[in-house]
Scaffold this active site. Structure first.
Site, PDB file in Angstrom:
ATOM      1  N   CYS A   2      77.882  63.060  40.070  1.00  0.00           N
ATOM      2  CA  CYS A   2      77.508  63.584  38.767  1.00  0.00           C
ATOM      3  C   CYS A   2      77.982  65.036  38.636  1.00  0.00           C
ATOM      4  O   CYS A   2      77.863  65.823  39.568  1.00  0.00           O
ATOM      5  CB  CYS A   2      76.009  63.551  38.508  1.00  0.00           C
ATOM      6  SG  CYS A   2      75.336  61.900  38.520  1.00  0.00           S
ATOM      7  N   ARG A  27      83.692  63.985  39.869  1.00  0.00           N
ATOM      8  CA  ARG A  27      82.405  63.851  40.565  1.00  0.00           C
ATOM      9  C   ARG A  27      81.684  62.564  40.194  1.00  0.00           C
ATOM     10  O   ARG A  27      80.683  62.197  40.831  1.00  0.00           O
ATOM     11  CB  ARG A  27      81.493  65.035  40.209  1.00  0.00           C
ATOM     12  CG  ARG A  27      82.067  66.371  40.575  1.00  0.00           C
ATOM     13  CD  ARG A  27      81.115  67.464  40.178  1.00  0.00           C
ATOM     14  NE  ARG A  27      79.894  67.406  40.950  1.00  0.00           N
ATOM     15  CZ  ARG A  27      79.752  67.925  42.157  1.00  0.00           C
ATOM     16  NH1 ARG A  27      80.746  68.548  42.721  1.00  0.00           N
ATOM     17  NH2 ARG A  27      78.598  67.831  42.794  1.00  0.00           N
ATOM     18  N   TRP A  74      77.638  59.499  37.936  1.00  0.00           N
ATOM     19  CA  TRP A  74      77.907  58.539  39.009  1.00  0.00           C
ATOM     20  C   TRP A  74      76.573  57.827  39.208  1.00  0.00           C
ATOM     21  O   TRP A  74      75.619  58.423  39.715  1.00  0.00           O
ATOM     22  CB  TRP A  74      78.337  59.277  40.281  1.00  0.00           C
ATOM     23  CG  TRP A  74      78.771  58.380  41.393  1.00  0.00           C
ATOM     24  CD1 TRP A  74      80.015  57.839  41.573  1.00  0.00           C
ATOM     25  CD2 TRP A  74      77.978  57.920  42.493  1.00  0.00           C
ATOM     26  NE1 TRP A  74      80.032  57.079  42.711  1.00  0.00           N
ATOM     27  CE2 TRP A  74      78.804  57.101  43.292  1.00  0.00           C
ATOM     28  CE3 TRP A  74      76.646  58.098  42.877  1.00  0.00           C
ATOM     29  CZ2 TRP A  74      78.350  56.486  44.457  1.00  0.00           C
ATOM     30  CZ3 TRP A  74      76.193  57.473  44.038  1.00  0.00           C
ATOM     31  CH2 TRP A  74      77.048  56.683  44.819  1.00  0.00           C
ATOM     32  N   ASN A 100      71.668  66.041  38.434  1.00  0.00           N
ATOM     33  CA  ASN A 100      72.469  65.528  39.541  1.00  0.00           C
ATOM     34  C   ASN A 100      71.539  65.448  40.744  1.00  0.00           C
ATOM     35  O   ASN A 100      70.928  66.449  41.110  1.00  0.00           O
ATOM     36  CB  ASN A 100      73.635  66.492  39.822  1.00  0.00           C
ATOM     37  CG  ASN A 100      74.406  66.124  41.078  1.00  0.00           C
ATOM     38  OD1 ASN A 100      74.383  64.972  41.504  1.00  0.00           O
ATOM     39  ND2 ASN A 100      75.084  67.091  41.663  1.00  0.00           N
ATOM     40  N   GLY A 101      71.423  64.263  41.352  1.00  0.00           N
ATOM     41  CA  GLY A 101      70.544  64.113  42.507  1.00  0.00           C
ATOM     42  C   GLY A 101      69.698  62.858  42.353  1.00  0.00           C
ATOM     43  O   GLY A 101      70.014  61.977  41.555  1.00  0.00           O
ATOM     44  N   GLU A 481      92.230  57.036  59.211  1.00  0.00           N
ATOM     45  CA  GLU A 481      92.391  57.767  57.956  1.00  0.00           C
ATOM     46  C   GLU A 481      93.382  57.046  57.030  1.00  0.00           C
ATOM     47  O   GLU A 481      93.164  56.965  55.823  1.00  0.00           O
ATOM     48  CB  GLU A 481      92.842  59.208  58.266  1.00  0.00           C
ATOM     49  CG  GLU A 481      93.152  60.082  57.072  1.00  0.00           C
ATOM     50  CD  GLU A 481      91.990  60.274  56.084  1.00  0.00           C
ATOM     51  OE1 GLU A 481      90.858  59.870  56.385  1.00  0.00           O
ATOM     52  OE2 GLU A 481      92.263  60.805  54.988  1.00  0.00           O
ATOM     53  N   LYS A 485      92.408  55.756  53.298  1.00  0.00           N
ATOM     54  CA  LYS A 485      93.153  56.119  52.081  1.00  0.00           C
ATOM     55  C   LYS A 485      93.546  54.853  51.332  1.00  0.00           C
ATOM     56  O   LYS A 485      93.412  54.782  50.116  1.00  0.00           O
ATOM     57  CB  LYS A 485      94.428  56.912  52.412  1.00  0.00           C
ATOM     58  CG  LYS A 485      94.254  58.344  52.856  1.00  0.00           C
ATOM     59  CD  LYS A 485      93.796  59.307  51.791  1.00  0.00           C
ATOM     60  CE  LYS A 485      92.310  59.391  51.722  1.00  0.00           C
ATOM     61  NZ  LYS A 485      91.603  60.325  52.529  1.00  0.00           N
ATOM     62  N   GLU A 488      90.419  53.135  49.688  1.00  0.00           N
ATOM     63  CA  GLU A 488      89.683  53.785  48.608  1.00  0.00           C
ATOM     64  C   GLU A 488      90.460  53.880  47.317  1.00  0.00           C
ATOM     65  O   GLU A 488      89.854  53.881  46.249  1.00  0.00           O
ATOM     66  CB  GLU A 488      89.094  55.134  49.029  1.00  0.00           C
ATOM     67  CG  GLU A 488      90.072  56.235  49.329  1.00  0.00           C
ATOM     68  CD  GLU A 488      89.340  57.549  49.684  1.00  0.00           C
ATOM     69  OE1 GLU A 488      89.948  58.358  50.364  1.00  0.00           O
ATOM     70  OE2 GLU A 488      88.189  57.761  49.268  1.00  0.00           O
ATOM     71  N   HIS A 504      91.615  42.480  71.511  1.00  0.00           N
ATOM     72  CA  HIS A 504      90.215  42.115  71.778  1.00  0.00           C
ATOM     73  C   HIS A 504      89.532  41.524  70.544  1.00  0.00           C
ATOM     74  O   HIS A 504      88.317  41.575  70.431  1.00  0.00           O
ATOM     75  CB  HIS A 504      89.449  43.339  72.286  1.00  0.00           C
ATOM     76  CG  HIS A 504      89.963  43.847  73.599  1.00  0.00           C
ATOM     77  ND1 HIS A 504      89.839  43.138  74.773  1.00  0.00           N
ATOM     78  CD2 HIS A 504      90.652  44.974  73.921  1.00  0.00           C
ATOM     79  CE1 HIS A 504      90.408  43.809  75.754  1.00  0.00           C
ATOM     80  NE2 HIS A 504      90.917  44.928  75.260  1.00  0.00           N
ATOM     81  N   LYS A 603      83.851  62.464  44.386  1.00  0.00           N
ATOM     82  CA  LYS A 603      84.468  63.408  45.322  1.00  0.00           C
ATOM     83  C   LYS A 603      83.446  64.011  46.280  1.00  0.00           C
ATOM     84  O   LYS A 603      83.700  64.154  47.461  1.00  0.00           O
ATOM     85  CB  LYS A 603      85.150  64.515  44.522  1.00  0.00           C
ATOM     86  CG  LYS A 603      85.772  65.594  45.367  1.00  0.00           C
ATOM     87  CD  LYS A 603      87.217  65.308  45.606  1.00  0.00           C
ATOM     88  CE  LYS A 603      87.870  66.281  46.549  1.00  0.00           C
ATOM     89  NZ  LYS A 603      88.716  65.567  47.517  1.00  0.00           N
TER      90      LYS A 603
HETATM   91  O1  M6R Z   1      83.264  67.082  51.137  1.00  0.00           O
HETATM   92  P1  M6R Z   1      83.210  66.319  52.435  1.00  0.00           P
HETATM   93  O2  M6R Z   1      84.367  66.581  53.295  1.00  0.00           O
HETATM   94  O3  M6R Z   1      81.927  66.480  53.152  1.00  0.00           O
HETATM   95  O4  M6R Z   1      83.292  64.786  51.989  1.00  0.00           O
HETATM   96  C1  M6R Z   1      83.156  63.759  52.928  1.00  0.00           C
HETATM   97  C2  M6R Z   1      83.601  62.435  52.365  1.00  0.00           C
HETATM   98  O5  M6R Z   1      82.812  62.073  51.278  1.00  0.00           O
HETATM   99  C3  M6R Z   1      85.071  62.465  51.915  1.00  0.00           C
HETATM  100  O6  M6R Z   1      85.906  62.851  52.955  1.00  0.00           O
HETATM  101  C4  M6R Z   1      85.507  61.069  51.423  1.00  0.00           C
HETATM  102  O7  M6R Z   1      85.525  60.189  52.484  1.00  0.00           O
HETATM  103  C5  M6R Z   1      86.874  61.159  50.749  1.00  0.00           C
HETATM  104  N1  M6R Z   1      86.821  60.530  49.469  1.00  0.00           N
HETATM  105  C6  M6R Z   1      87.929  60.484  51.496  1.00  0.00           C
HETATM  106  O8  M6R Z   1      89.160  60.504  50.855  1.00  0.00           O
END
Ligand code: M6R
Length: 608
Positions: A2, A27, A74, A100-101, A481, A485, A488, A504, A603
């Site tokens: 949010c 956000r 969100w 937000n929260g 990673e 990527k 997501e 395994h 984000k």
């Molecule tokens: O702001 P942060 O680094 O704490 O965020 C952690 C994760 O939410 C963030 O890395 C998330 O996994 C990304 N969307 C990955 O691309």
């Protein structure tokens, strides 16, 4: 999670809110809404869907209002529907709240309010705030006292903003655990969940602390303690980012722009921290403290993957035993913090609630804690003993790219610096490691020239349902990673494995429609990974291999070969990450997906 914005000043507020929400849309983007005080009346407009729906709804209305609040959602409580979009109002339609929260005790509060005759029109936790405020205002309290009185009844995490038609020209904010920043302009004040939305108006910002209640009006900004209402002040800090850095600057997506910025990010994060001539790394952040005996890292998502590389580096180079935990798990695993432990919280945003909670616990258990973060104004900086600020600049794409790169560089610097201080890295090794560090930015530029290659591979595989990423040693986290990527932003099921683990179990998944992406830099594990890739080849999986450009053997095995610059194995994560980011980007783009705002994500994850 949010985005919230609030404005008081001379400008017409509707365009201010729309532009602010555009900057905050990363956000959350399930729905958007605003509340303004127009000719003494509260006007609320809210729409499910992206911001353009709200824009459409207000287009053509000649609103004159100069006070208002806006929200991009969100969803947590309540489906994605117009009625659940923020702002939420009291029964009389005079008070509006954006939040937000998560209000954890909202069900009890809601039942009590219903018993008192309040009618609810949404399924959200937030709406209780509006009705609690109504109770307070009806009891004759001023808006500021009403906000304090309401916040005292709430449990959970919140940053919320309030406007009310009976109190025109005022916006009141409270913060408890969820991020909120005040921008101090010339004759105008603006609240935002995040700094980039403020940069068109001011570079003077005041991050709110937990327990702050702040009023903005035409006389300025006023801080009060939530607990006892006493007035105090907080001085603004100056942020250096330009408003243009939060724009796409001609790129199709923020993510692509941010991938391209990585060579500069490497340079900027190294700048002033190491001496190219000697390879000596000096980190002022740790100048006053001894080299830690052990390290415990907490992080989430992409930051967790950077931390896994960090563990490898800290153990290899500085011989410091290092453990890494998901921050969301850390609190529940009854962690043991021994004397001499350095806690490290890695978080791009500095606001991820799980990471902040883990950081607090580390400190409570006696660790000195450093925050590795990209945001100097964040909660992580305020709550840790010391902070290491990475120089990635503002990152808008929900998929983290350049911030990951900056985190990796931070770990190289820390591991080398601790190793030099401890004596595990001698002068000769310092020179070699320093040479590698100094060459990374330029090699990263070289890798970015493979855009066409990655685009072609994405064209070939964008319709597959599964992908497997494999690496070993320091590149195992890079496989994780790469898979994250891909998942997501392209919604393709992707898994990262330590290459030796394939046999395994996961090898059962392999067949001709399941590409395997293998990370095969030269180094002690080369032969092992090569064999693991051969095993995949035998199961008819197409093999995309990233290996040194001169590696004819790898090229012979690969169905698609990505020629990489020559780099020491320990430093290969920096370069091998980039093609994986590009592969995910072009796959998602080819599928016509919203790369910068993938479904269900946000984000900055400020709820547990
Ligand atoms: O702001 P942060 O680094 O704490 O965020 C952690 C994760 O939410 C963030 O890395 C998330 O996994 C990304 N969307 C990955 O691309």
């Amino acid at each position: 999670m949010c985005g919230i914005i609030g404005y008081v000043g001379p400008r017409k507020v509707v365009p201010v809110i729309i532009e602010g929400l555009r900057k905050l849309e990363y956000r959350g983007y399930d729905s958007a809404g605003m509340a303004i005080i127009e000719a003494g009346k509260l006007v609320v407009v809210k729409k499910r869907g992206k911001l353009r729906e709200l824009e459409e709804a207000v287009r053509g209305n000649a609103y004159e209002a100069t006070t208002g609040i806006g929200h991009t959602r969100w969803a947590t409580h309540g489906r994605v529907e117009d009625r659940n979009a923020h702002p939420h109002m009291d029964c009389k339609g005079e008070i509006a709240v954006i939040h937000n929260g998560i209000i954890e005790n909202y069900q009890t509060l809601r039942s009590d309010l219903i018993k008192k005759g309040h009618a609810f029109s949404s399924e959200t936790d937030t709406e209780v705030i509006a009705h609690l405020l109504e109770e307070q205002v009806d009891a004759g309290r001023d808006l500021l006292d009403a906000v304090r009185g309401t916040a005292h009844q709430l449990q959970g995490a919140y940053a919320f903003l309030v406007v009310a038609s009976r109190f025109p020209g005022r916006v009141i904010a409270v913060r408890n655990l969820s991020p909120l920043v005040l921008g101090v302009g010339d004759g105008e004040m603006i609240f935002s969940s995040d700094t980039p939305a403020l940069l068109d108006y001011t570079h003077r910002i005041v991050p709110l602390h937990d327990g702050d209640v702040v009023e903005i009006n035409d006389r300025g900004y006023f801080f009060y303690a939530l607990e006892d209402g006493h007035a105090f002040t907080r001085a603004p800090m100056i942020v250096q980012w330009s408003a243009a850095s939060a724009e796409k600057q001609g790129y199709k997506h923020f993510m692509l722009k941010e991938i391209y910025e990585q060579p500069v990010v490497i340079r900027d994060t190294l700048y002033g921290r190491f001496d190219v001539a000697t390879g000596r790394v000096d980190l002022k952040e740790f100048a006053d403290s001894p080299v830690p005996e052990r390290i415990s890292i907490v992080a989430a998502g992409t930051s967790y993957h950077a931390s896994r590389v960090g563990k490898y580096l800290l153990e290899q180079l500085a011989r410091i035993p290092t453990e890494v935990s998901f921050s969301s798990e850390y609190r529940y695993q009854q962690p043991i913090v021994q004397p001499g432990t350095l806690g490290i919280a890695v978080t791009q945003s500095g606001e991820t609630i799980d990471t902040l909670a883990a950081l607090r616990l580390q400190r409570q258990l006696g660790a000195r804690v450093v925050a590795i973060t990209n945001r100097p104004e964040s909660s992580a900086v305020r709550e840790s003993d010391v902070s290491f600020i990475t120089q990635a600049g503002i990152e808008i794409g929900v998929a983290a790219t350049k911030s990951f790169m900056a985190q990796l560089i931070a770990f190289y610097l820390m591991a080398i610096s601790f190793g030099q201080r401890k004596g595990t890295i001698d002068q000769e090794a310092s020179l070699r490691l320093g040479g590698e560090l100094a060459g990374l930015s330029q090699k990263c530029e070289q890798v970015l020239e493979y855009v066409g290659v990655m685009e072609a591979i994405a064209r070939k595989f964008y319709q597959v349902h599964d992908m497997i990423f494999v690496g070993r040693g320091v590149n195992y986290p890079i496989a994780l990673e790469g898979a994250l990527k891909m998942k997501e932003i392209s919604y393709i099921h992707a898994e990262g494995y330590a290459a030796g683990e394939l046999k395994h179990g996961p090898i059962a998944l392999l067949e001709q429609n399941v590409p395997v992406i293998g990370l095969l830099p030269r180094g002690p594990l080369y032969e092992k990974v090569y064999s693991n890739l051969q095993e995949s080849n035998a199961r008819e999986s197409p093999l995309v291999i990233l290996a040194e450009s001169t590696d004819a053997t790898a090229q012979g095995l690969a169905s698609d070969f990505i020629p990489m610059p020559i780099v020491g194995e320990l430093f290969s994560p920096v370069l091998y990450t980039v093609p994986l980011q590009l592969l995910a980007y072009y796959t998602a783009d080819r599928k016509g997906l919203d790369v910068d705002q993938p479904r269900n994500l946000a984000k900055s994850v400020t709820v547990e």
